[in-house]
Design a protein around this motif. Structure first.
Motif, short mmCIF file in Angstrom:
data_model
loop_
_atom_site.label_atom_id
_atom_site.label_comp_id
_atom_site.label_asym_id
_atom_site.label_seq_id
_atom_site.Cartn_x
_atom_site.Cartn_y
_atom_site.Cartn_z
N ASP A 178 0.83 -1.22 0.00
CA ASP A 178 0.00 0.00 0.00
C ASP A 178 0.86 1.26 0.00
O ASP A 178 0.46 2.28 -0.58
N LEU A 179 2.02 1.18 0.64
CA LEU A 179 2.89 2.36 0.69
C LEU A 179 3.38 2.73 -0.70
O LEU A 179 3.41 3.91 -1.08
N TYR A 180 3.76 1.73 -1.48
CA TYR A 180 4.22 2.01 -2.85
C TYR A 180 3.08 2.48 -3.74
O TYR A 180 3.25 3.38 -4.56
N GLU A 181 1.90 1.89 -3.56
CA GLU A 181 0.75 2.30 -4.38
C GLU A 181 0.36 3.74 -4.08
O GLU A 181 0.06 4.52 -5.00
N LYS A 223 12.47 7.11 0.23
CA LYS A 223 11.46 7.51 1.22
C LYS A 223 10.71 6.33 1.85
O LYS A 223 10.14 6.48 2.93
N ILE A 224 10.70 5.18 1.17
CA ILE A 224 9.93 4.05 1.69
C ILE A 224 10.83 2.86 2.00
O ILE A 224 10.88 2.38 3.14
N THR A 225 11.54 2.38 0.97
CA THR A 225 12.30 1.14 1.13
C THR A 225 13.38 1.27 2.20
O THR A 225 13.46 0.44 3.12
N LEU A 226 14.21 2.29 2.09
CA LEU A 226 15.31 2.43 3.06
C LEU A 226 14.80 2.63 4.49
O LEU A 226 15.29 1.94 5.41
N PRO A 227 13.84 3.56 4.75
CA PRO A 227 13.35 3.69 6.14
C PRO A 227 12.75 2.40 6.69
O PRO A 227 12.97 2.06 7.86
N GLN A 267 10.65 5.51 -8.85
CA GLN A 267 11.30 4.41 -8.16
C GLN A 267 12.42 4.87 -7.24
O GLN A 267 12.60 4.33 -6.14
N VAL A 268 13.16 5.87 -7.67
CA VAL A 268 14.25 6.38 -6.83
C VAL A 268 13.70 7.00 -5.57
O VAL A 268 14.20 6.76 -4.46
N ARG A 269 12.67 7.81 -5.70
CA ARG A 269 12.07 8.46 -4.53
C ARG A 269 11.42 7.42 -3.62
O ARG A 269 11.48 7.53 -2.39
N GLN A 270 10.80 6.39 -4.20
CA GLN A 270 10.22 5.32 -3.39
C GLN A 270 11.30 4.59 -2.59
O GLN A 270 11.11 4.25 -1.42
#
Length: 304
Positions: A189-192, A207-211, A201-204
């Motif tokens: 849901d976070l990616y959607e 902001k999402i994957t790394l945290p 993809q870079v911002r995802q």
């Protein structure tokens, strides 16, 4: 009634201690007592052939005041840790991200990439690595196709450390598997939602994957640092077993081994071992203390 409850609780406690007994025996007999024995030996002059002679803190004083090899080996080990650990984690994360794209036969890829982690610390693999990077090895044969004459990577003091670091990076499999498991736990849901907001993809990733992966990064970082400080087999086998060429492979653990089992100065080696224990403990404590500023567990709680 109370006495029945108390007897039941005592019975449960006895059962619990009975199940813990094998671990307690192993801890006291195989961990705590040897550690205390090592601490005692670190304050003695002991050559394995005669009884230990108490000398107090003389070993530690000599290490910190007049042992230049100690300083050089420590600097070399720090360099190895600071280069190999981040590069291995970055490569493991990169491969995990690639394997998370829904590839067919994912289990096969994971197995293939994990095998080096099982074999990378073995003497056999270190010997193979030595042959690959030798002057007539596979790497120089490959460079020869492009007209490049490569050096003997394991005989030149400027290159051999990076050869060992390359081997460490090649052992990325265990960290990769853990990263892959962590990535699969991130809610889709976070990616959607981010795609709806126009995030690429870079911002995802930033902001999402790394945290969301910071707990996994934290675990892999701690384990990587501990294991890298204890690296021994690659330095012993790929080098000449005595820190060569020109002390370029004189890792701390190799120096400790040579002191204890080549020069039979076991008391001095025990002192070196305790210094390494303190160094690893300090690094681990620093990571735990700073984790509250960068580890995010996704439940509203930070690393604290």
């Amino acid at each position: 009634m109370r006495s029945a409850h108390k007897s039941l609780a005592r019975g449960q406690n006895r059962a619990g201690y009975l199940f813990l007994l094998p671990w307690l025996i192993g801890f006291f007999c195989l961990t705590l007592l040897p550690m205390l024995g090592s601490l005692y030996l670190s304050m003695t002059k002991f050559n394995l052939l005669s009884p230990p002679k108490w000398i107090g803190l003389n070993n530690f004083v000599q290490i910190f005041t007049s042992d230049h090899t100690f300083v050089n080996s420590l600097v070399l080990t720090f360099k190895y840790v600071l280069l190999s650990v981040p590069l291995r984690l970055a490569f493991a994360l990169l491969v995990a991200m690639a394997l998370n794209k829904g590839l067919r036969g994912l289990g096969i890829y994971r197995t293939v990439y994990y095998i080096p982690s099982l074999l990378g610390g073995s003497v056999a693999i270190a010997i193979v690595w030595r042959q690959i990077f030798d002057g007539d090895g596979l790497v120089n044969h490959f460079l020869g196709w492009f007209g490049i004459r490569g050096p003997s990577w394991i005989a030149h003091p400027d290159y051999i450390l990076y050869t060992i670091i390359t081997l460490a990076i090649w052992q990325f499999g265990s960290a990769m598997v853990i990263f892959l498991a962590g990535i699969k736990q991130i809610p889709a849901d976070l990616y959607e939602a981010s795609e709806v907001d126009g995030a690429g993809q870079v911002r995802q990733f930033i902001k999402i994957t790394l945290p969301m992966l910071t707990p996994v990064i934290f675990f892999n970082l701690v384990m990587g640092i501990i294991n890298s400080f204890q690296a021994f087999t690659p330095a012993y086998v790929i080098g000449d077993g005595r820190g060569g060429p020109l002390d370029a492979t004189m890792f701390y653990t190799l120096y400790l081994y040579l002191k204890g089992f080549s020069f039979f100065d076991m008391g001095y080696a025990a002192a070196l071992a305790w210094i390494m224990l303190v160094i690893i403990g300090v690094f681990t404590a620093m990571i735990f203390v700073t984790s509250k500023y960068w580890v995010f567990y996704g439940d509203g709680n930070d690393g604290r």
